[in-house]
Write a protein that holds these residues in place. Structure first.
Motif, PDB file in Angstrom:
ATOM      1  N   GLY A 232       0.817  -1.214   0.000  1.00 60.84           N
ATOM      2  CA  GLY A 232       0.000   0.000   0.000  1.00 60.84           C
ATOM      3  C   GLY A 232       0.846   1.257   0.000  1.00 60.84           C
ATOM      4  O   GLY A 232       0.528   2.255  -0.651  1.00 60.84           O
ATOM      5  N   LEU A 233       1.966   1.198   0.720  1.00 57.51           N
ATOM      6  CA  LEU A 233       2.886   2.324   0.762  1.00 57.51           C
ATOM      7  C   LEU A 233       3.496   2.577  -0.619  1.00 57.51           C
ATOM      8  O   LEU A 233       3.542   3.705  -1.111  1.00 57.51           O
ATOM      9  CB  LEU A 233       3.996   2.013   1.770  1.00 57.51           C
ATOM     10  CG  LEU A 233       4.413   3.113   2.742  1.00 57.51           C
ATOM     11  CD1 LEU A 233       3.237   3.510   3.616  1.00 57.51           C
ATOM     12  CD2 LEU A 233       5.555   2.615   3.613  1.00 57.51           C
ATOM     13  N   LYS A 234       3.980   1.507  -1.252  1.00 56.01           N
ATOM     14  CA  LYS A 234       4.631   1.624  -2.555  1.00 56.01           C
ATOM     15  C   LYS A 234       3.635   2.044  -3.644  1.00 56.01           C
ATOM     16  O   LYS A 234       4.005   2.725  -4.616  1.00 56.01           O
ATOM     17  CB  LYS A 234       5.287   0.291  -2.928  1.00 56.01           C
ATOM     18  CG  LYS A 234       6.467  -0.073  -2.035  1.00 56.01           C
ATOM     19  CD  LYS A 234       7.574   0.958  -2.137  1.00 56.01           C
ATOM     20  CE  LYS A 234       8.786   0.596  -1.329  1.00 56.01           C
ATOM     21  NZ  LYS A 234       9.852   1.624  -1.444  1.00 56.01           N
ATOM     22  N   GLU A 238       4.370   5.377  -5.934  1.00 53.67           N
ATOM     23  CA  GLU A 238       4.443   5.463  -7.395  1.00 53.67           C
ATOM     24  C   GLU A 238       3.573   6.593  -7.927  1.00 53.67           C
ATOM     25  O   GLU A 238       3.981   7.345  -8.821  1.00 53.67           O
ATOM     26  CB  GLU A 238       4.019   4.129  -8.009  1.00 53.67           C
ATOM     27  CG  GLU A 238       3.947   4.170  -9.526  1.00 53.67           C
ATOM     28  CD  GLU A 238       4.497   2.919 -10.170  1.00 53.67           C
ATOM     29  OE1 GLU A 238       3.772   2.341 -10.983  1.00 53.67           O
ATOM     30  OE2 GLU A 238       5.627   2.519  -9.849  1.00 53.67           O
ATOM     31  N   THR A 239       2.372   6.732  -7.364  1.00 50.61           N
ATOM     32  CA  THR A 239       1.490   7.817  -7.784  1.00 50.61           C
ATOM     33  C   THR A 239       2.098   9.172  -7.448  1.00 50.61           C
ATOM     34  O   THR A 239       2.019  10.119  -8.237  1.00 50.61           O
ATOM     35  CB  THR A 239       0.120   7.673  -7.104  1.00 50.61           C
ATOM     36  OG1 THR A 239      -0.458   6.411  -7.468  1.00 50.61           O
ATOM     37  CG2 THR A 239      -0.826   8.779  -7.531  1.00 50.61           C
ATOM     38  N   GLN A 240       2.735   9.270  -6.279  1.00 52.79           N
ATOM     39  CA  GLN A 240       3.360  10.527  -5.877  1.00 52.79           C
ATOM     40  C   GLN A 240       4.549  10.879  -6.781  1.00 52.79           C
ATOM     41  O   GLN A 240       4.729  12.036  -7.153  1.00 52.79           O
ATOM     42  CB  GLN A 240       3.827  10.424  -4.420  1.00 52.79           C
ATOM     43  CG  GLN A 240       2.705  10.497  -3.401  1.00 52.79           C
ATOM     44  CD  GLN A 240       2.201  11.919  -3.217  1.00 52.79           C
ATOM     45  OE1 GLN A 240       2.971  12.856  -2.997  1.00 52.79           O
ATOM     46  NE2 GLN A 240       0.896  12.088  -3.324  1.00 52.79           N
ATOM     47  N   LEU A 241       5.368   9.893  -7.106  1.00 55.44           N
ATOM     48  CA  LEU A 241       6.528  10.154  -7.958  1.00 55.44           C
ATOM     49  C   LEU A 241       6.102  10.697  -9.317  1.00 55.44           C
ATOM     50  O   LEU A 241       6.775  11.551  -9.901  1.00 55.44           O
ATOM     51  CB  LEU A 241       7.354   8.888  -8.141  1.00 55.44           C
ATOM     52  CG  LEU A 241       8.083   8.358  -6.899  1.00 55.44           C
ATOM     53  CD1 LEU A 241       8.743   7.022  -7.203  1.00 55.44           C
ATOM     54  CD2 LEU A 241       9.114   9.363  -6.413  1.00 55.44           C
ATOM     55  N   LEU A 242       4.973  10.210  -9.813  1.00 54.60           N
ATOM     56  CA  LEU A 242       4.493  10.677 -11.112  1.00 54.60           C
ATOM     57  C   LEU A 242       3.640  11.930 -11.005  1.00 54.60           C
ATOM     58  O   LEU A 242       3.842  12.908 -11.733  1.00 54.60           O
ATOM     59  CB  LEU A 242       3.681   9.575 -11.794  1.00 54.60           C
ATOM     60  CG  LEU A 242       4.420   8.577 -12.668  1.00 54.60           C
ATOM     61  CD1 LEU A 242       3.438   7.589 -13.270  1.00 54.60           C
ATOM     62  CD2 LEU A 242       5.212   9.267 -13.765  1.00 54.60           C
ATOM     63  N   GLU A 382       7.476   5.212   5.361  1.00 54.60           N
ATOM     64  CA  GLU A 382       8.753   5.494   4.719  1.00 54.60           C
ATOM     65  C   GLU A 382       8.890   7.002   4.571  1.00 54.60           C
ATOM     66  O   GLU A 382       7.888   7.740   4.627  1.00 54.60           O
ATOM     67  CB  GLU A 382       8.863   4.814   3.348  1.00 54.60           C
ATOM     68  CG  GLU A 382       7.884   5.355   2.315  1.00 54.60           C
ATOM     69  CD  GLU A 382       8.133   4.809   0.923  1.00 54.60           C
ATOM     70  OE1 GLU A 382       9.266   4.365   0.659  1.00 54.60           O
ATOM     71  OE2 GLU A 382       7.204   4.855   0.102  1.00 54.60           O
ATOM     72  N   ARG A 383      10.115   7.480   4.386  1.00 55.96           N
ATOM     73  CA  ARG A 383      10.367   8.904   4.177  1.00 55.96           C
ATOM     74  C   ARG A 383      11.287   9.066   2.973  1.00 55.96           C
ATOM     75  O   ARG A 383      12.298   8.356   2.864  1.00 55.96           O
ATOM     76  CB  ARG A 383      11.003   9.526   5.430  1.00 55.96           C
ATOM     77  CG  ARG A 383      10.141   9.424   6.681  1.00 55.96           C
ATOM     78  CD  ARG A 383      10.839  10.058   7.864  1.00 55.96           C
ATOM     79  NE  ARG A 383      10.985  11.497   7.664  1.00 55.96           N
ATOM     80  CZ  ARG A 383      11.811  12.272   8.391  1.00 55.96           C
ATOM     81  NH1 ARG A 383      12.584  11.724   9.308  1.00 55.96           N
ATOM     82  NH2 ARG A 383      11.876  13.563   8.159  1.00 55.96           N
ATOM     83  N   LEU A 384      10.934   9.969   2.093  1.00 54.97           N
ATOM     84  CA  LEU A 384      11.729  10.166   0.882  1.00 54.97           C
ATOM     85  C   LEU A 384      11.510  11.560   0.314  1.00 54.97           C
ATOM     86  O   LEU A 384      10.538  12.244   0.660  1.00 54.97           O
ATOM     87  CB  LEU A 384      11.381   9.122  -0.169  1.00 54.97           C
ATOM     88  CG  LEU A 384      10.032   9.271  -0.902  1.00 54.97           C
ATOM     89  CD1 LEU A 384      10.069   8.516  -2.224  1.00 54.97           C
ATOM     90  CD2 LEU A 384       8.879   8.782  -0.059  1.00 54.97           C
TER      91      LEU A 384
END
Length: 406
Positions: A232-234, A238-242, A382-384
């Motif tokens: 669910g995190l990943k 992916e949506t956030q990165l795009l 996670e933090r990024l």
């Protein structure tokens, strides 16, 4: 009857063990005497000694195992009918506590849950009361819903950070006055300008609630929750990165920063394949080599099914073991990309992910009223940060002219 049989076996092994010990003692005496007399022993005597020692070890192990088994069976008999209070009073912690002089304190006693309750657990909507997730026999595994294949992160350059934000210096201007000059002449001066940019580290997280009983009694379910929580995190990552819009706690994704598709020329009879190629040209003209193409699975299927006038596939090959590629670049299919749009660019040069903290799974029984309700809280986070160094290194637009007209 079982106790008597077990005692008989222990007795028989004890007799055998005594006989073996006597034999080992005799052989040991012979071994020592011959070694003292001649300085060496025969190979036959060494073999006998080794064999006797092996038999002694095996017999000792068997006696020890039977004695442990007998002790366990006695414990089972003695604990039958004991309630929680009986276990408390019988515990070593209770016995060793000095209870004189107004004793106060706490003792923790672990008891097999089967001795306390055999109640069933209800989990989630759609599961009736009285049904158990811990039956006597069950086909291994849990039937899972399908997972989206996550691949955007694989395109982008990786990185690490130990800060709450990432700062990077970016060239924002270049006045190039370089030119041929005559000997002894003043050299022309060029100018470079820079600016400091900051991208914040963002946290992606969620929690799950589960009863202490179900986490203890169904370890496979606990592992499943961890795996689904990580997915669910990943999924959101992916949506956030795009698509992250950079507001609030959102990442500033690649698509909102990408350059709009502006072809250097219009291709005759333009198709979706032509538009992707013109976008790649736009990236190249920005002085960056494109490293990948991102499409919605629907659009990629349409491209793969494109045929020539004789009905032959132009791109697709149903028997090819090679992954999706177009114009020599890998194609990433993801539903995080809206249908009808494309993204291409220098993912490995124009952007970078900075991981402040990898995926972390924590479990606590002291959140809110979890202790009172015998519940557990699982936190997965996670933090990024995402730095897009060169927006012009990315180009996005409509995948074909039909979509544009619509």
């Amino acid at each position: 009857m079982a106790d008597n049989a077990l005692a008989d076996k222990i007795g028989e092994l004890g007799t055998s063990l005594a006989s073996i010990k006597e034999q080992v003692g005799n052989l040991g005496a012979d071994f020592t005497a011959k070694l003292a007399a001649t300085g060496e022993t025969s190979a036959e005597l060494k073999t006998k000694v080794d064999k006797a020692l092996t038999e002694l070890g095996e017999a000792t192990t068997r006696v020890s195992e039977l004695e442990k088994r007998a002790a366990r069976e006695r414990d089972v008999v003695e604990s039958e009918g004991m309630d929680l209070g009986d276990h408390l009073v019988a515990s070593e912690s209770f016995k060793s506590t000095d209870k004189s002089g107004g004793w106060r304190g706490a003792i923790r006693v672990g008891v097999d849950r089967a001795d306390i309750t055999s109640g069933n657990t209800t989990v989630g909507a759609g599961r009736s009361a009285g049904t158990s997730l811990v039956p006597g026999a069950r086909v291994p595994g849990i039937v899972t819903p399908p997972n989206r294949q996550l691949t955007i992160r694989d395109l982008i350059a990786p990185g690490q950070t130990a800060s709450s934000s990432v700062e990077y210096v970016k060239e924002t201007g270049f006045t190039n006055n370089a030119r041929p000059v005559t000997e002894g002449a003043t050299k022309p001066k060029s100018d470079l300008t820079f600016n400091l940019f900051t991208t914040p580290v963002r946290t992606i997280a969620h929690i799950f609630k589960a009863s202490r009983q179900i986490m203890d009694d169904a370890p496979a379910l606990a592992s499943y929750i961890n795996a689904r929580g990580t997915y669910g995190l990943k999924y959101v990552e992916e949506t956030q990165l795009l698509n992250g819009n950079g507001t609030g706690q959102n990442l500033n994704g690649i698509l909102p920063q990408a350059t709009a598709f502006a072809p250097a020329f219009n291709a005759t009879g333009e198709t979706a394949i032509d538009r992707v190629r013109l976008a790649l040209l736009q990236v190249i003209l920005a002085e960056y080599p494109a490293s990948g193409i991102v499409l919605n699975p629907i659009d990629w299927a349409r491209i793969e099914l494109t045929k020539d006038s004789e009905g032959r596939y132009i791109v697709g090959n149903a028997q090819s073991p090679i992954g999706p590629t177009l114009w020599g670049l890998p194609v990433v299919q993801t539903q995080a990309m809206a249908a009808g749009e494309f993204l291409t660019g220098a993912f490995n040069l124009g952007a970078q992910i900075f991981d402040r903290m990898g995926v972390e799974v924590l479990l606590s029984t002291e959140n809110s009223d979890d202790f009172e309700k015998n519940m557990m809280t699982l936190r997965i986070e996670e933090r990024l940060a995402l730095a897009v160094y060169r927006p012009e290194a990315f180009v996005t637009g409509d995948i074909d002219t039909i979509t544009t007209a619509a």
